[in-house]
Write a protein that holds these residues in place. Structure first.
Motif, PDB file in Angstrom:
ATOM      1  N   CYS A  24       0.695  -1.132   0.092  1.00 46.07           N
ATOM      2  CA  CYS A  24      -0.051   0.410  -0.122  1.00 46.07           C
ATOM      3  C   CYS A  24       1.059   1.637  -0.137  1.00 46.07           C
ATOM      4  O   CYS A  24       0.625   1.938  -0.621  1.00 46.07           O
ATOM      5  N   SER A  41       1.097  -2.813  -6.506  1.00 48.09           N
ATOM      6  CA  SER A  41      -0.096  -3.237  -6.925  1.00 48.09           C
ATOM      7  C   SER A  41      -0.217  -5.270  -7.408  1.00 48.09           C
ATOM      8  O   SER A  41      -0.737  -5.848  -6.584  1.00 48.09           O
ATOM      9  N   ILE A  44       0.300  -6.303  -3.903  1.00 49.04           N
ATOM     10  CA  ILE A  44      -1.099  -6.318  -2.871  1.00 49.04           C
ATOM     11  C   ILE A  44      -1.571  -7.787  -3.611  1.00 49.04           C
ATOM     12  O   ILE A  44      -1.481  -8.776  -2.740  1.00 49.04           O
TER      13      ILE A  44
END
Length: 122
Positions: A24, A41, A44
């Motif tokens: 994040c 991204s 994640i």
């Protein structure tokens, strides 16, 4: 291998939190820098795959069938591939991808050694 699956599963579930928070932060940094990188991204997605792999590892540690090992190979292998391909400025993602690759390799070893045990017993 049962003990390793339990330990790696628990560690993967705990590391999920670390990887998710770092990802994040890396995603926010990539957005603010407008550098076009997708390492946050990708991090994640690696974290989610790591959590899923950890859950599967703990759930299938006592199973003598190869379905759990195949699932671990797919989950951790995909996480490693995704992480190594997209780590960019978020260099810690390479470390977490290495952890996933280690788990995938050990799942292959567990599958191969488990198959030999069943062949000898037959």
């Amino acid at each position: 291998m049962k003990v390793w699956k339990l330990i790696s599963g628990i560690l993967s579930m705990v590391l999920f939190l670390v990887v998710a928070f770092q990802s994040c932060a890396a995603g926010v940094a990539n957005t603010l820098a407008e550098n076009g990188e997708v390492s946050g991204s990708a991090g994640i997605l690696v974290a989610i795959l790591m959590l899923a792999g950890g859950i599967v590892s703990v759930a299938t540690r006592k199973s003598e069938k190869n379905g759990g090992n195949i699932a671990l190979i797919v989950l951790f292998g995909l996480a490693a591939l995704l992480g190594f391909a997209n780590y960019g400025s978020y260099s810690d993602l390479a470390i977490w991808s290495g952890w996933c690759l280690l788990n995938a390799v050990l799942a292959v070893v567990a599958m191969l050694t488990g198959k030999k045990k069943t062949d000898v017993e037959s």
